[in-house]
Write an enzyme that holds these catalytic residues in place. Structure first.
Site, mmCIF file in Angstrom:
data_model
loop_
_atom_site.group_PDB
_atom_site.id
_atom_site.type_symbol
_atom_site.label_atom_id
_atom_site.label_comp_id
_atom_site.label_asym_id
_atom_site.label_seq_id
_atom_site.Cartn_x
_atom_site.Cartn_y
_atom_site.Cartn_z
ATOM 1 N N ASP A 279 1.077 -0.844 -0.236
ATOM 2 C CA ASP A 279 0.098 0.134 0.148
ATOM 3 C C ASP A 279 0.643 0.922 -0.043
ATOM 4 O O ASP A 279 2.163 1.221 0.807
ATOM 5 C CB ASP A 279 -0.477 0.251 0.976
ATOM 6 C CG ASP A 279 -1.796 0.406 1.242
ATOM 7 O OD1 ASP A 279 -2.659 1.711 -0.397
ATOM 8 O OD2 ASP A 279 -2.836 1.617 2.320
ATOM 9 N N GLY B 135 0.340 5.619 -4.294
ATOM 10 C CA GLY B 135 -0.956 6.883 -4.725
ATOM 11 C C GLY B 135 0.213 8.016 -4.479
ATOM 12 O O GLY B 135 0.335 8.917 -4.741
ATOM 13 N N TRP C 296 3.202 8.296 -2.839
ATOM 14 C CA TRP C 296 4.210 8.031 -2.841
ATOM 15 C C TRP C 296 4.471 9.304 -3.770
ATOM 16 O O TRP C 296 5.440 9.773 -4.723
ATOM 17 C CB TRP C 296 4.908 6.943 -3.499
ATOM 18 C CG TRP C 296 6.829 6.879 -3.735
ATOM 19 C CD1 TRP C 296 7.382 6.899 -2.955
ATOM 20 C CD2 TRP C 296 6.973 6.608 -4.957
ATOM 21 N NE1 TRP C 296 9.113 6.331 -3.908
ATOM 22 C CE2 TRP C 296 8.423 6.412 -4.927
ATOM 23 C CE3 TRP C 296 6.566 6.903 -6.648
ATOM 24 C CZ2 TRP C 296 9.293 6.844 -6.230
ATOM 25 C CZ3 TRP C 296 7.439 6.909 -7.751
ATOM 26 C CH2 TRP C 296 8.339 6.538 -7.277
ATOM 27 N N HIS D 212 2.541 3.332 -8.617
ATOM 28 C CA HIS D 212 1.628 1.440 -9.799
ATOM 29 C C HIS D 212 3.175 0.987 -10.141
ATOM 30 O O HIS D 212 3.837 0.312 -10.008
ATOM 31 C CB HIS D 212 0.311 1.570 -9.822
ATOM 32 C CG HIS D 212 -0.585 1.827 -8.631
ATOM 33 N ND1 HIS D 212 -0.877 1.894 -8.165
ATOM 34 C CD2 HIS D 212 -1.661 2.690 -9.441
ATOM 35 C CE1 HIS D 212 -1.945 2.525 -7.317
ATOM 36 N NE2 HIS D 212 -2.832 3.136 -8.417
ATOM 37 N N SER E 48 -8.006 -5.253 -5.007
ATOM 38 C CA SER E 48 -8.882 -6.696 -4.040
ATOM 39 C C SER E 48 -10.055 -5.837 -4.765
ATOM 40 O O SER E 48 -10.111 -5.094 -5.574
ATOM 41 C CB SER E 48 -8.574 -5.543 -2.441
ATOM 42 O OG SER E 48 -9.531 -3.996 -2.787
ATOM 43 N N LEU F 85 10.736 -20.770 -5.041
ATOM 44 C CA LEU F 85 9.626 -19.626 -4.024
ATOM 45 C C LEU F 85 8.554 -19.785 -4.831
ATOM 46 O O LEU F 85 8.368 -19.886 -5.700
ATOM 47 C CB LEU F 85 10.282 -18.421 -3.735
ATOM 48 C CG LEU F 85 8.993 -16.295 -4.029
ATOM 49 C CD1 LEU F 85 9.289 -17.408 -2.059
ATOM 50 C CD2 LEU F 85 9.592 -16.016 -3.819
ATOM 51 N N GLU G 163 2.037 -13.367 12.983
ATOM 52 C CA GLU G 163 2.098 -12.026 13.730
ATOM 53 C C GLU G 163 2.170 -10.233 12.782
ATOM 54 O O GLU G 163 2.825 -10.719 10.770
ATOM 55 C CB GLU G 163 3.917 -12.227 13.900
ATOM 56 C CG GLU G 163 4.182 -13.438 14.414
ATOM 57 C CD GLU G 163 3.176 -13.353 15.676
ATOM 58 O OE1 GLU G 163 3.888 -11.568 16.839
ATOM 59 O OE2 GLU G 163 2.827 -13.572 16.515
HETATM 60 C C1 IPE Z 1 -5.385 -2.596 0.278
HETATM 61 O O1 IPE Z 1 -4.853 -1.497 -0.314
HETATM 62 C C2 IPE Z 1 -5.539 -3.408 -1.086
HETATM 63 C C3 IPE Z 1 -4.073 -2.859 -2.185
HETATM 64 C C4 IPE Z 1 -2.520 -3.087 -1.267
HETATM 65 C C5 IPE Z 1 -3.973 -4.397 -2.977
HETATM 66 P P1 IPE Z 1 -6.065 -0.097 -0.524
HETATM 67 O O2 IPE Z 1 -5.717 1.216 -0.382
HETATM 68 O O3 IPE Z 1 -7.544 -0.379 -1.234
HETATM 69 O O4 IPE Z 1 -6.755 -0.033 1.450
HETATM 70 P P2 IPE Z 1 -7.773 0.982 2.292
HETATM 71 O O5 IPE Z 1 -8.911 1.503 0.717
HETATM 72 O O6 IPE Z 1 -7.338 2.341 2.590
HETATM 73 O O7 IPE Z 1 -7.974 -0.369 3.000
HETATM 74 C C1 IPE Z 2 -1.112 0.563 -3.432
HETATM 75 O O1 IPE Z 2 -1.787 2.073 -3.366
HETATM 76 C C2 IPE Z 2 -1.988 -0.269 -5.000
HETATM 77 C C3 IPE Z 2 -3.369 -1.002 -4.584
HETATM 78 C C4 IPE Z 2 -4.165 -0.698 -3.908
HETATM 79 C C5 IPE Z 2 -3.505 -0.716 -6.190
HETATM 80 P P1 IPE Z 2 -2.215 2.467 -3.841
HETATM 81 O O2 IPE Z 2 -2.973 2.537 -4.624
HETATM 82 O O3 IPE Z 2 -3.857 2.216 -2.561
HETATM 83 O O4 IPE Z 2 -1.468 3.801 -2.725
HETATM 84 P P2 IPE Z 2 -2.372 4.629 -1.640
HETATM 85 O O5 IPE Z 2 -2.452 4.283 0.061
HETATM 86 O O6 IPE Z 2 -3.448 5.542 -2.327
HETATM 87 O O7 IPE Z 2 -0.951 5.454 -1.641
HETATM 88 MG MG MG Z 3 -3.983 2.562 -0.119
#
Ligand code: IPE
Ligand code: IPE
Ligand code: MG
Length: 261
Positions: free
Chosen positions: A26, A29, A31, A43, A71, A137, A210
């Site tokens: 996560d 965006g 970053w 991404h 997700s 792996l 954990e």
């Molecule tokens: C969780 O991240 C899903 C993935 C990293 C693929 P999200 O950015 O979608 O999660 P929320 O919305 O902050 O809970």
């Molecule tokens: C995780 O990074 C990647 C996916 C959920 C596909 P995000 O896109 O959720 O990035 P943030 O959390 O908005 O910074």
């Molecule tokens: Mg996110």
């Protein structure tokens, strides 16, 4: 199909290096935003962090790495971002599969694939078929995956195959239908990007995992960050419901069998 013991039924063996690491990648965006770039650049950079993490897991002797890529709730994002993620996924599979295969990596994809377009579904299937006999792996990518979907899907499949179990079934009956049935439960869960939640990832399998949370954004995650997470894991006491004293006495019993120095 192997029926691996569940952590709520049998106390698992605990190794110093986690056998199975599960990661919520996560913060892509944020970053990018910090660098005044569009979210999709985050991404794109995230793929490099994944490559580095796979390599580090392989070198450290981790057996299973499972990563959350998309997700079941990420469809709620703007259409442009979703379609960028789909094309990135396709490109990544096309570009990386030969090198994964060369490195003896077994690639698996979990989640509901029916919502992906035909080309992406075919590329996923081909990548899995090519690497299915690899013994290094196991890299599992969760795409259009949700922990609740996983449990519901498993229950439906079980009852379709065994209607006679509709009134009563056990954990062992259900386990072979869960999407991670061939892997031990994760020892270590890592979430980058600062949020302290599970976001519907592996709800069933994380029962005794954990948990490790870091503020590092996924595109900045590297081998050093992974080593920090593993070091934190190595300081945990995994009791699986028992007391510290019980753990200490089972440890000293084990040591009694060893020759004295
Ligand atoms: C969780 O991240 C899903 C993935 C990293 C693929 P999200 O950015 O979608 O999660 P929320 O919305 O902050 O809970
Ligand atoms: C995780 O990074 C990647 C996916 C959920 C596909 P995000 O896109 O959720 O990035 P943030 O959390 O908005 O910074
Ligand atoms: Mg996110």
């Amino acid at each position: 199909m192997t029926n691996l013991p569940s952590s709520t039924r049998v106390i698992p063996d605990v190794a110093r290096v986690p056998r199975h690491i599960a990661i919520i990648m996560d913060g892509n965006g944020r970053w990018a935003k910090k660098r005044f770039m569009p979210r999709i650049m985050g991404h794109q950079r995230g793929v490099e962090s994944l490559r580095a993490t796979v390599r580090a897991c392989r070198d450290l002797g981790v057996e299973y790495l499972t990563v959350f890529a998309f997700s079941s709730e990420n469809w709620r994002r703007p259409v442009d971002e979703v379609s960028f993620l789909m094309s990135l996924f396709l490109k990544m599979l096309e570009r990386e599969v030969a090198s994964l295969h060369k490195n003896n990596i077994h690639l698996k994809i979990i989640g509901d694939r029916s919502r992906f377009d035909d080309k992406l579904q075919k590329t996923m299937n081909d990548a899995e078929t090519l690497t299915k006999n690899n013994t290094g792996l196991t890299l599992t990518i969760a795409a259009n995956y949700g922990g609740r979907w996983d449990v519901m899907h498993a229950v439906h499949s079980l009852l379709q195959n065994h209607p006679e179990l509709a009134t009563s079934f056990s954990e062992e009956d259900l386990q072979p239908y869960m999407s991670m049935s061939d892997a031990p439960e994760p020892d270590l869960f890592v979430r980058t990007g600062g949020e302290k939640r599970i976001s519907n990832f592996m709800l069933w399998q994380l029962a005794y995992t954990e948990l490790y949370f870091t503020d590092t954004l996924w595109p900045a995650f590297d081998r050093k960050e992974l080593e920090k997470a593993i070091a934190s894991y190595q300081n945990r006491e995994r009791r699986f419901g028992r007391t510290s004293e019980q753990l200490a006495s089972s440890q000293s019993k084990m040591n009694e069998g060893e020759p004295r120095a």
